[in-house]
Design a protein around this motif. Structure first.
Motif, PDB file in Angstrom:
ATOM      1  N   ARG A 110      10.095  10.875   7.262  1.00  0.00           N
ATOM      2  CA  ARG A 110       8.502  12.517   7.123  1.00  0.00           C
ATOM      3  C   ARG A 110       7.523  11.290   5.863  1.00  0.00           C
ATOM      4  NH1 ARG A 110      10.655  17.309   5.013  1.00  0.00           N
ATOM      5  NH2 ARG A 110       8.698  17.801   3.328  1.00  0.00           N
ATOM      6  N   VAL A 111       8.157  10.421   5.146  1.00  0.00           N
ATOM      7  CA  VAL A 111       7.234   9.578   4.439  1.00  0.00           C
ATOM      8  C   VAL A 111       6.417   8.297   4.955  1.00  0.00           C
ATOM      9  CG1 VAL A 111       7.283   7.677   2.281  1.00  0.00           C
ATOM     10  CG2 VAL A 111       8.717   9.660   2.230  1.00  0.00           C
ATOM     11  N   ALA A 112       6.821   7.722   5.597  1.00  0.00           N
ATOM     12  CA  ALA A 112       6.254   7.111   7.077  1.00  0.00           C
ATOM     13  C   ALA A 112       5.270   8.154   7.889  1.00  0.00           C
ATOM     14  CB  ALA A 112       7.053   6.684   8.206  1.00  0.00           C
ATOM     15  N   GLU A 113       5.817   9.020   8.343  1.00  0.00           N
ATOM     16  CA  GLU A 113       4.811  10.032   9.503  1.00  0.00           C
ATOM     17  C   GLU A 113       3.246  10.330   8.182  1.00  0.00           C
ATOM     18  OE1 GLU A 113       7.585  12.456  12.058  1.00  0.00           O
ATOM     19  OE2 GLU A 113       5.878  13.547  10.838  1.00  0.00           O
ATOM     20  N   PRO A 159       0.928  -1.681  -0.158  1.00  0.00           N
ATOM     21  CA  PRO A 159       0.377  -0.064   0.039  1.00  0.00           C
ATOM     22  C   PRO A 159       0.955   1.090  -0.128  1.00  0.00           C
ATOM     23  CG  PRO A 159      -1.018  -1.453   1.563  1.00  0.00           C
ATOM     24  CD  PRO A 159       0.317  -2.175   1.296  1.00  0.00           C
ATOM     25  N   THR A 160       1.870   1.273   0.486  1.00  0.00           N
ATOM     26  CA  THR A 160       3.236   2.432   0.925  1.00  0.00           C
ATOM     27  C   THR A 160       4.063   2.317   0.211  1.00  0.00           C
ATOM     28  OG1 THR A 160       1.975   3.809   2.627  1.00  0.00           O
ATOM     29  CG2 THR A 160       4.587   4.091   2.232  1.00  0.00           C
ATOM     30  N   GLY A 212       5.705  -0.388   2.706  1.00  0.00           N
ATOM     31  CA  GLY A 212       4.815  -1.078   4.327  1.00  0.00           C
ATOM     32  C   GLY A 212       3.001  -0.357   4.253  1.00  0.00           C
ATOM     33  N   GLY A 213       1.913  -0.945   5.063  1.00  0.00           N
ATOM     34  CA  GLY A 213       0.775  -0.422   5.036  1.00  0.00           C
ATOM     35  C   GLY A 213       0.631  -2.007   4.966  1.00  0.00           C
ATOM     36  N   TYR A 262       8.032   0.453   8.915  1.00  0.00           N
ATOM     37  CA  TYR A 262       8.219  -0.474   7.262  1.00  0.00           C
ATOM     38  C   TYR A 262       9.670  -0.528   6.981  1.00  0.00           C
ATOM     39  CZ  TYR A 262      11.033   4.364   8.490  1.00  0.00           C
ATOM     40  OH  TYR A 262      11.581   5.074   8.996  1.00  0.00           O
ATOM     41  N   ARG A 263       9.927  -0.991   5.670  1.00  0.00           N
ATOM     42  CA  ARG A 263      11.136  -1.391   5.338  1.00  0.00           C
ATOM     43  C   ARG A 263      11.420  -0.782   4.553  1.00  0.00           C
ATOM     44  NH1 ARG A 263      10.583  -8.049   3.535  1.00  0.00           N
ATOM     45  NH2 ARG A 263      10.593  -7.645   5.864  1.00  0.00           N
TER      46      ARG A 263
END
Ligand code: 5GP
Ligand code: ZN
Length: 113
Positions: A71-74, A37-38, A104-105, A81-82
């Protein structure tokens, strides 16, 4: 800037991308063929072929890329995430402009393939 490099052309705005966030040194955009998803790619504006090469010539720009990963993870609200940096064709690197995959996701398995 390398005119025959796909990611340099994305940075130059010659090829459109779904940009998630950016800094002075780095750009984050969604992978065209997402594996989760991400699936975001974080790349330096500077053309270097892989992560080790960027770290050798511009460690502060590598640190900037990692800050953008966070920041992307936020932004996507990821719990975990990996981050993957493929280096060399034998490791399935296909674009020879340093990039960090942020994946991730969904539940991720280990070890990776
Ligand atoms: P590599 O295999 O080199 O580690 O990763 C390259 C990544 O770039 C692949 O996951 C591929 O899907 C992605 N990609 C290739 N072409 C494009 C494109 O034109 N736009 C975007 N957003 N991603 C791309
Ligand atoms: Zn490039």
């Amino acid at each position: 800037m390398s005119t025959d490099c796909l990611f340099c052309r994305i940075i130059a705005g010659e090829i459109p991308a779904d940009v998630v966030a950016e800094t002075e040194h780095s750009l984050a955009f969604r992978d065209i063929s997402p594996q989760a998803p991400t699936h975001v790619l974080v790349i330096p504006r500077r053309h270097e072929p892989n992560a080790a090469a960027l770290a050798a010539v511009a460690p502060e720009e590598m640190a900037d890329a990692w800050a953008l990963v966070a920041r992307v993870a936020e932004i996507d609200g990821l719990e975990g995430y990996r981050t993957v940096a493929n280096t060399g064709a034998a490791a399935q690197q296909t674009v020879f402009h340093m990039h960090l995959h942020v994946i991730g996701g969904r539940e991720l398995t280990w070890p990776p393939g």
